[in-house]
Scaffold this active site. Structure first.
Site, short mmCIF file in Angstrom:
data_model
loop_
_atom_site.label_atom_id
_atom_site.label_comp_id
_atom_site.label_asym_id
_atom_site.label_seq_id
_atom_site.Cartn_x
_atom_site.Cartn_y
_atom_site.Cartn_z
N ARG A 20 -4.46 -4.44 2.05
CA ARG A 20 -5.16 -4.73 0.89
C ARG A 20 -6.62 -5.25 0.77
O ARG A 20 -7.05 -5.80 0.13
CB ARG A 20 -4.26 -5.50 -0.31
CG ARG A 20 -3.02 -4.75 -0.57
CD ARG A 20 -2.91 -3.48 -1.35
NE ARG A 20 -1.56 -2.87 -1.39
CZ ARG A 20 -0.98 -2.13 -0.50
NH1 ARG A 20 -1.86 -1.83 0.53
NH2 ARG A 20 -0.02 -1.88 -0.21
N SER A 51 1.81 -4.53 -8.83
CA SER A 51 2.56 -5.86 -8.07
C SER A 51 1.51 -6.89 -8.29
O SER A 51 0.06 -6.73 -7.93
CB SER A 51 2.71 -5.45 -6.48
OG SER A 51 3.61 -4.85 -6.32
N GLU A 79 -2.80 -10.42 -5.86
CA GLU A 79 -3.34 -9.12 -5.34
C GLU A 79 -4.19 -8.63 -6.41
O GLU A 79 -5.41 -8.07 -6.38
CB GLU A 79 -2.29 -7.93 -5.20
CG GLU A 79 -2.70 -6.59 -4.77
CD GLU A 79 -1.70 -5.71 -4.39
OE1 GLU A 79 -0.71 -5.76 -3.83
OE2 GLU A 79 -1.65 -4.55 -4.78
#
Ligand code: FAD
Length: 301
Positions: free
Chosen positions: A172, A222, A292
């Protein structure tokens, strides 16, 4: 004052003033931005960047707003959205695509061309620019696996191209998170495959998503990154936090890694629930959960 000048200098670009961003965000939360701008070409982007730098107006780019929480105080300055930049050219196995194309359209299109490699991305609700910025991934695949190069406008208004290696992709993570460049176009290299197999794989992955994820509610996917050696969702589940609610935001009962907007929740509710979950998980397992999802904008006024 600067907003009038913005409208005068860019009469052909669609610009919305005081636009509420909860109309665009996947969480359905977030306050107003001073000016929301929809450029149509890379020249528009460069000219905008030069203008905004000259006037010292802060700006940022949003993709499909599926991985951000815009704070309730909104955003001062300019938000640039690239949804009008949707060129997509396929040349044999090479695919050049502008940032405004959403991943579902891209994956459907390349599947019809019998090109394989992007199936993993079929259910990720971002657009190409956001997916490159995040190195989005799912079910064992990541953007970096199929990306050849990225064309950007830098934050000082220059055109630049990065190779895959130069993008310093990680989990990520991409170089763009440090540079603040605007991703304009991405080149992917895929492989020839069989259309039926590609479509069947995409169906399978979509089915998995529908079974596991609370897609019936607004969310940002998420909330936390996967901590090394653990799964964030499992830790949250084992800490008995599913169903915990602050304001209108709830830890999903279907997938503990998601926080869903069940009742007109706000960005402040998100912030508080995230902090609560981080604290409890640390208390029970000694693991620090890192977000995230990215918070952007002013604090509440
Ligand atoms: P945004 O949320 O709009 O922006 C994210 C960041 O990228 C921001 O900091 C923004 O400034 C920056 N950015 C956006 N566009 C550009 C650009 N053109 N140039 C420079 N910077 C830019 N993610 C996964 O990785 N895997 C999944 O399986 C997944 N599933 C999800 C499921 C649901 C239901 C939801 C709501 C989200 C999910 N996500 C998943 C999260 C999200 O979809 C991805 O992170 C996606 O890549 C974000 O893209 P976006 O266009 O929405 O970016």
């Amino acid at each position: 004052m600067w907003r009038k000048e913005l409208l005068d200098v860019f009469p052909t670009i669609n610009i919305l003033l005081d636009e509420p961003l909860n109309r665009y965000t996947y969480t359905k939360t977030g306050g107003k931005v001073d000016a929301l701008v929809f450029p149509e070409t890379k020249e528009h982007i460069r000219d905008l960047v030069l203008f905004l730098n000259d006037k010292k107006i802060p700006f940022l780019v949003l993709g499909n707003a599926s991985n951000v929480i815009v704070t309730d105080g909104g955003i001062r300055g300019v938000v640039i959205m690239l949804e009008k930049m949707t060129n997509l050219v396929v040349d044999d196995t090479t695919v050049r695509v502008e940032s405004g194309v959403v991943l579902t359209e891209l994956t459907d299109y390349v599947a019809q061309q019998s090109l394989t490699g992007l199936e993993f991305a079929c259910g990720i609700p971002g657009n190409v620019g956001g997916a490159v910025f995040m190195n989005a991934g799912a079910y064992g695949g990541e953007i970096k696996d199929v990306l050849y190069s990225v064309d950007v406008v830098t934050k000082t208004g220059e055109y630049k191209t990065y190779t895959n290696k130069e993008m310093v992709f990680g989990y990520r993570h991409s170089l763009i998170q440090e540079t603040g460049d605007i991703v304009v176009q991405t080149t992917f290299v895929l492989q020839k495959g069989h259309k039926e197999d590609i479509l069947a794989e995409m169906d399978r992955l979509m089915q998995l998503r529908r079974e596991k994820q609370p897609l019936e509610y607004p969310s940002c996917g998420s909330v936390f990154k996967r901590p090394e050696g653990y799964f964030a969702g499992k830790l949250i589940q084992d800490a008995h936090l599913q169903g915990h609610r602050i304001g209108g935001i709830e830890v999903s009962k279907k997938h503990a890694g998601f926080m869903v907007n069940v009742d007109s929740g706000t960005a402040t509710d998100y912030k508080q629930l995230i902090a609560y979950v981080q604290e409890k998980v640390y208390e029970v397992f000694g693991v620090r959960l890192e977000t995230e999802v990215r918070f952007i904008g002013e604090e509440n006024e």
